[in-house]
Design an enzyme around this catalytic site. Structure first.
Site, mmCIF file in Angstrom:
data_model
loop_
_atom_site.group_PDB
_atom_site.id
_atom_site.type_symbol
_atom_site.label_atom_id
_atom_site.label_comp_id
_atom_site.label_asym_id
_atom_site.label_seq_id
_atom_site.Cartn_x
_atom_site.Cartn_y
_atom_site.Cartn_z
ATOM 1 N N ASP A 105 0.847 -1.196 0.000
ATOM 2 C CA ASP A 105 0.000 0.000 0.000
ATOM 3 C C ASP A 105 0.881 1.245 0.000
ATOM 4 O OD1 ASP A 105 -2.034 -1.800 0.603
ATOM 5 O OD2 ASP A 105 -1.856 -1.400 2.760
HETATM 6 N N1 URA Z 1 -0.724 -5.928 4.230
HETATM 7 C C1 URA Z 1 -1.236 -4.687 4.204
HETATM 8 O O1 URA Z 1 -2.209 -4.407 4.867
HETATM 9 N N2 URA Z 1 -0.649 -3.780 3.409
HETATM 10 C C2 URA Z 1 0.434 -4.034 2.662
HETATM 11 O O2 URA Z 1 0.938 -3.156 1.973
HETATM 12 C C3 URA Z 1 0.960 -5.324 2.702
HETATM 13 C C4 URA Z 1 0.354 -6.257 3.492
#
Ligand code: URA
Length: 247
Positions: A105
């Site tokens: 993310d």
């Molecule tokens: N889990 C998440 O919530 N975000 C990420 O970027 C990777 C794993």
């Protein structure tokens, strides 16, 4: 198999030891080329052939590049962003076209693999690969042993119950979590499901890859040994069993 370079030379370059050691691997029947057990004297085109040692794909391509990136928060994982935001590819000085493997993310930090090796990317992101990904999550509140147990055993998310995970409390409000799946925003959703919103998330390991010395925003090429270990981590989940060496 007549043209090309000697197989032991290809294997030595891929990190399997000296040419002499690689000759021994070949004579022991541990090497296959396109599914057939190789013999000493075989020559190969490493870009065109699938070479395996003990059933595991050997990273023999000379055109493949691999980088480990430590993504800072605020950088997007996609290869190009229509809104013109910084992308992880801006952090990598690659001489060829590359892409990120999986995604973090925008606000997640930590390790991301960038490569032009579509086969490895496919194997790593395939749901059956099960390669562990480890995160440090700073969460609101302090998870109880019961919360940790729920995270370990599986929590109900809107796309199904999560698979078993390794979860431990590092300190107040800080947990280490290892998952083997790669669902969208999975760690954030898992923690929220047990009542602890994530306030900071850092990926610290992808299978065999970790590097506490890699600064945020920095990238470095993988070593030959790291590429080999990645292929070993995805192992035989790609149908290699059908080419098992019987000699
Ligand atoms: N889990 C998440 O919530 N975000 C990420 O970027 C990777 C794993």
């Amino acid at each position: 198999m007549e043209a090309g370079e000697r197989l032991q030379k290809t294997l030595a370059r891929a990190g399997y030891g000296s040419r002499r050691t690689c000759e021994l691997l070949i004579s022991a029947g541990r090497v296959t080329v396109d599914g057939r057990v190789a013999v000493l004297g075989n020559r190969v085109d490493p870009e065109a052939r699938e070479i395996r040692v003990d059933g595991v794909i050997a990273p023999t391509s000379q055109s493949a590049v691999y980088y480990l990136v430590n993504k800072p928060a605020g950088v997007v994982t996609t290869a190009s962003d229509p809104q013109g935001r910084a992308t992880v590819l801006d952090l990598v000085n690659a001489p060829v076209r590359v892409f990120p493997v999986g995604r973090l993310d925008m606000n997640t930090e930590g390790l991301l693999l960038v490569t032009n090796d579509g086969r490895l990317a496919h194997l790593l992101t395939h749901p059956s690969s099960g390669v562990p990904k480890e995160y440090l999550a700073r969460v609101e509140g302090d998870p109880t042993p019961g919360d940790l147990r729920r995270l370990r055993e599986g929590v109900e998310l809107d796309d199904g119950v999560t698979a078993p995970a390794q979860v431990s409390r590092v300190s107040e409000g800080l947990i280490r979590i290892v998952i083997h799946e790669g669902r969208n925003r999975q760690v954030r959703r898992m923690c929220a499901a047990v009542g602890h919103e994530v306030t900071r998330l850092v990926r610290t390991r992808i299978g065999p890859l970790s590097d506490p010395t890699l600064a945020p925003g920095a990238a470095r090429p993988l070593t030959t040994a790291e590429v080999r270990r990645l292929y070993e981590a995805v192992g035989r989940s790609d149908g290699a069993a059908s080419t098992t060496i019987s000699q």
